[in-house]
Design an enzyme around this catalytic site. Structure first.
Site, PDB file in Angstrom:
ATOM      1  N   ASN A   1     -10.602  46.653  30.275  1.00 61.27           N
ATOM      2  CA  ASN A   1     -10.674  48.048  30.700  1.00 61.27           C
ATOM      3  C   ASN A   1     -12.099  48.402  31.109  1.00 61.27           C
ATOM      4  O   ASN A   1     -13.066  47.893  30.541  1.00 61.27           O
ATOM      5  CB  ASN A   1     -10.171  48.984  29.595  1.00 61.27           C
ATOM      6  CG  ASN A   1     -11.296  49.511  28.728  1.00 61.27           C
ATOM      7  OD1 ASN A   1     -11.971  50.479  29.093  1.00 61.27           O
ATOM      8  ND2 ASN A   1     -11.523  48.867  27.582  1.00 61.27           N
ATOM      9  N   ARG A   2     -12.199  49.252  32.080  1.00 64.27           N
ATOM     10  CA  ARG A   2     -13.476  49.876  32.441  1.00 64.27           C
ATOM     11  C   ARG A   2     -13.224  51.369  32.673  1.00 64.27           C
ATOM     12  O   ARG A   2     -13.568  51.934  33.709  1.00 64.27           O
ATOM     13  CB  ARG A   2     -14.108  49.197  33.671  1.00 64.27           C
ATOM     14  CG  ARG A   2     -13.225  49.072  34.884  1.00 64.27           C
ATOM     15  CD  ARG A   2     -14.044  48.589  36.093  1.00 64.27           C
ATOM     16  NE  ARG A   2     -13.197  48.328  37.240  1.00 64.27           N
ATOM     17  CZ  ARG A   2     -12.595  47.167  37.485  1.00 64.27           C
ATOM     18  NH1 ARG A   2     -12.760  46.157  36.640  1.00 64.27           N
ATOM     19  NH2 ARG A   2     -11.838  47.012  38.546  1.00 64.27           N
ATOM     20  N   MET A   3     -12.589  51.979  31.674  1.00 65.10           N
ATOM     21  CA  MET A   3     -12.181  53.376  31.794  1.00 65.10           C
ATOM     22  C   MET A   3     -13.379  54.304  32.003  1.00 65.10           C
ATOM     23  O   MET A   3     -13.316  55.247  32.793  1.00 65.10           O
ATOM     24  CB  MET A   3     -11.399  53.805  30.547  1.00 65.10           C
ATOM     25  CG  MET A   3     -10.170  52.937  30.246  1.00 65.10           C
ATOM     26  SD  MET A   3      -8.948  52.920  31.573  1.00 65.10           S
ATOM     27  CE  MET A   3      -8.286  54.560  31.432  1.00 65.10           C
ATOM     28  N   GLY A   4     -14.461  54.078  31.268  1.00 66.62           N
ATOM     29  CA  GLY A   4     -15.657  54.901  31.462  1.00 66.62           C
ATOM     30  C   GLY A   4     -15.625  56.243  30.754  1.00 66.62           C
ATOM     31  O   GLY A   4     -16.105  57.252  31.294  1.00 66.62           O
ATOM     32  N   PHE A   5     -15.051  56.267  29.533  1.00 67.71           N
ATOM     33  CA  PHE A   5     -15.031  57.493  28.731  1.00 67.71           C
ATOM     34  C   PHE A   5     -14.362  58.644  29.495  1.00 67.71           C
ATOM     35  O   PHE A   5     -14.869  59.782  29.501  1.00 67.71           O
ATOM     36  CB  PHE A   5     -16.445  57.926  28.313  1.00 67.71           C
ATOM     37  CG  PHE A   5     -17.125  57.045  27.302  1.00 67.71           C
ATOM     38  CD1 PHE A   5     -16.445  56.053  26.616  1.00 67.71           C
ATOM     39  CD2 PHE A   5     -18.475  57.226  27.040  1.00 67.71           C
ATOM     40  CE1 PHE A   5     -17.090  55.253  25.684  1.00 67.71           C
ATOM     41  CE2 PHE A   5     -19.134  56.438  26.101  1.00 67.71           C
ATOM     42  CZ  PHE A   5     -18.440  55.451  25.424  1.00 67.71           C
TER      43      PHE A   5
ATOM     44  N   SER B   1     -19.897  50.786  24.135  1.00 66.18           N
ATOM     45  CA  SER B   1     -18.989  50.548  25.255  1.00 66.18           C
ATOM     46  C   SER B   1     -19.748  49.903  26.407  1.00 66.18           C
ATOM     47  O   SER B   1     -20.862  50.320  26.736  1.00 66.18           O
ATOM     48  CB  SER B   1     -18.368  51.861  25.737  1.00 66.18           C
ATOM     49  OG  SER B   1     -17.683  51.657  26.960  1.00 66.18           O
TER      50      SER B   1
ATOM     51  N   ASN C   1     -18.895  50.186  29.467  1.00 70.82           N
ATOM     52  CA  ASN C   1     -18.452  50.832  30.692  1.00 70.82           C
ATOM     53  C   ASN C   1     -19.228  52.093  31.066  1.00 70.82           C
ATOM     54  O   ASN C   1     -18.861  52.783  32.015  1.00 70.82           O
ATOM     55  CB  ASN C   1     -16.953  51.163  30.582  1.00 70.82           C
ATOM     56  CG  ASN C   1     -16.126  49.911  30.384  1.00 70.82           C
ATOM     57  OD1 ASN C   1     -16.381  48.883  31.007  1.00 70.82           O
ATOM     58  ND2 ASN C   1     -15.141  49.986  29.498  1.00 70.82           N
ATOM     59  N   THR C   2     -20.279  52.406  30.307  1.00 68.43           N
ATOM     60  CA  THR C   2     -21.173  53.514  30.652  1.00 68.43           C
ATOM     61  C   THR C   2     -22.574  52.947  30.855  1.00 68.43           C
ATOM     62  O   THR C   2     -23.130  52.355  29.929  1.00 68.43           O
ATOM     63  CB  THR C   2     -21.192  54.580  29.536  1.00 68.43           C
ATOM     64  OG1 THR C   2     -19.886  55.162  29.428  1.00 68.43           O
ATOM     65  CG2 THR C   2     -22.195  55.679  29.851  1.00 68.43           C
TER      66      THR C   2
ATOM     67  N   LYS D   1     -20.484  52.552  15.795  1.00 72.87           N
ATOM     68  CA  LYS D   1     -19.649  51.467  16.333  1.00 72.87           C
ATOM     69  C   LYS D   1     -20.513  50.543  17.171  1.00 72.87           C
ATOM     70  O   LYS D   1     -21.188  50.992  18.106  1.00 72.87           O
ATOM     71  CB  LYS D   1     -18.513  52.046  17.175  1.00 72.87           C
ATOM     72  CG  LYS D   1     -17.505  50.991  17.631  1.00 72.87           C
ATOM     73  CD  LYS D   1     -16.263  51.642  18.209  1.00 72.87           C
ATOM     74  CE  LYS D   1     -15.188  50.595  18.515  1.00 72.87           C
ATOM     75  NZ  LYS D   1     -13.936  51.233  18.978  1.00 72.87           N
TER      76      LYS D   1
ATOM     77  N   ASN E   1     -16.652  46.907  19.101  1.00 74.42           N
ATOM     78  CA  ASN E   1     -16.105  47.377  20.368  1.00 74.42           C
ATOM     79  C   ASN E   1     -15.588  46.188  21.185  1.00 74.42           C
ATOM     80  O   ASN E   1     -15.503  45.067  20.691  1.00 74.42           O
ATOM     81  CB  ASN E   1     -17.200  48.126  21.146  1.00 74.42           C
ATOM     82  CG  ASN E   1     -16.650  49.295  21.941  1.00 74.42           C
ATOM     83  OD1 ASN E   1     -15.641  49.174  22.613  1.00 74.42           O
ATOM     84  ND2 ASN E   1     -17.323  50.439  21.867  1.00 74.42           N
TER      85      ASN E   1
ATOM     86  N   TYR F   1      -5.557  48.291  18.625  1.00 76.83           N
ATOM     87  CA  TYR F   1      -5.259  49.064  19.830  1.00 76.83           C
ATOM     88  C   TYR F   1      -4.436  48.212  20.790  1.00 76.83           C
ATOM     89  O   TYR F   1      -3.267  48.499  21.068  1.00 76.83           O
ATOM     90  CB  TYR F   1      -6.558  49.541  20.469  1.00 76.83           C
ATOM     91  CG  TYR F   1      -6.444  50.255  21.814  1.00 76.83           C
ATOM     92  CD1 TYR F   1      -5.242  50.349  22.506  1.00 76.83           C
ATOM     93  CD2 TYR F   1      -7.553  50.836  22.401  1.00 76.83           C
ATOM     94  CE1 TYR F   1      -5.153  50.990  23.723  1.00 76.83           C
ATOM     95  CE2 TYR F   1      -7.479  51.494  23.624  1.00 76.83           C
ATOM     96  CZ  TYR F   1      -6.272  51.558  24.288  1.00 76.83           C
ATOM     97  OH  TYR F   1      -6.188  52.189  25.492  1.00 76.83           O
TER      98      TYR F   1
END
Length: 339
Positions: A114-118, A181, A183-184, A215, A244, A319
């Site tokens: 995933n690279r949802m990015g919060f 994370s 992704n940010t 985390k 993470n 998850y």
């Protein structure tokens, strides 16, 4: 039944669409008549409760941050038998996250990139939902995971985290600072002890009496993990969440071209199992015996959860396997732990 449904139907849908569809069902399960019926099938037994962080967790097994980013499915997840639900990651400023597509299944590995990015509706919206939840409190413990808003510069991160903490700590059973994370941009740089110390100090002050955890990432060298663990103890935090997603792609069974096509992002799921155990061992060795350590990564079965507990985890989160195991996953874990 569910494996057949996943293989022949659900796996054909875009992963993010499938997640939102599943969340819609989970929200329905949170409505009182449905919740009562579901809880009769899924609720952990009273003797499975774990006492940690000054709280009573109905089960040692909970949902990791990222599944319910906006605190919309807490009642449904509670009804499905999870002992705690960590909502978020929530940022002070609402944001859409990274461009789509940004969620990819690696079915052969029982994993996800995933690279949802919060992506989330922001701290103000989370505050409203958590306030409503507190009026009809679920059995499960509610943790809130907070992160840096993308539009905020790294040098202004402390104030951004504090803004979220001020709003959300009074409504959370515990608060988790996410500095890990992938992704940010620039976020993982906050894990350096010299930048992490003032951040944790400020957020802890803002959180007041709410237990605070941090985390961490699995990609850090063991000596840096040890340093962060000791910092957490020295700063009076209540615990550590280890860990993470990873940026590593080592040891995957999925065709390399498929993995490459998925691109950047955090890998979660079964391939993290060994590193998860290694990180847990490093953290456990660096902190006192009564310090809360929440183990995450590569957890799918009751045996996996028990292995983490035997290795010193206080609590365990999952998850990715929810995707592959289906809605009765927590029930399977709780029953397996009883056996």
């Amino acid at each position: 039944m569910y494996p057949l449904l996943f293989r022949h139907v659900l796996s054909r849908f875009d992963p993010e669409f499938a997640h939102h569809a599943a969340m819609a069902v989970i929200r329905v399960l949170g409505i009182r008549p449905f919740a009562w019926a579901a809880r009769g099938l899924t609720a952990p037994r009273a003797d499975q409760a774990v006492h940690a962080l000054g709280l009573s967790f109905p089960s040692p097994f909970g949902v990791a941050a990222g599944f319910d980013k906006n605190a919309v499915g807490v009642r449904g997840l509670d009804a499905l038998g999870f002992g705690h639900i960590e909502v978020g990651t929530v940022t002070a400023i609402a944001q859409d996250g990274n461009p789509k597509p940004r969620l990819f299944r690696l079915v052969a590995d029982r994993a996800v990139i995933n690279r949802m990015g919060f992506n989330n509706a922001g701290a103000r919206a989370a505050e409203r939902r958590l306030s409503a939840l507190r009026r009809r409190a679920p059995r499960a413990v509610i943790g809130v995971n907070i992160g840096k808003s993308r539009v905020v510069a790294v040098e202004d991160a402390v104030a951004d985290y504090v803004a979220s903490a001020v709003r959300l700590a009074p409504l959370a059973d515990y608060l988790a600072v996410n500095v890990s994370s992938p992704n940010t941009p620039g976020l993982r740089g906050l894990q350096a002890v010299e930048t992490l110390a003032p951040l944790l100090r400020a957020v802890k002050h803002a959180a007041g009496d709410t237990p605070l955890l941090v985390k961490i990432a699995p990609d850090l060298p063991d000596e840096e993990i040890t340093a962060i663990a000791r910092l957490a103890v020295d700063e009076g935090l209540a615990g550590i969440i280890a860990h993470n997603t990873t940026i590593s792609r080592e040891g995957l069974r999925t065709d390399a071209r498929v993995v490459e096509a998925a691109g950047a992002g955090g890998l979660s799921g079964a391939p993290l199992k060994q590193r998860s155990l290694e990180v847990l061992a490093v953290v456990r060795q660096a902190v006192p015996g009564d310090f809360c350590v929440i183990a995450v990564g590569g957890v799918e079965t009751a045996e996996d959860v028990q292995e983490r507990l035997d290795a010193g985890a206080t609590l365990v989160q999952g998850y990715t396997a929810f995707l592959y195991r289906g809605p009765l996953w927590a029930r399977q874990i709780n029953r397996g732990l009883r056996r």
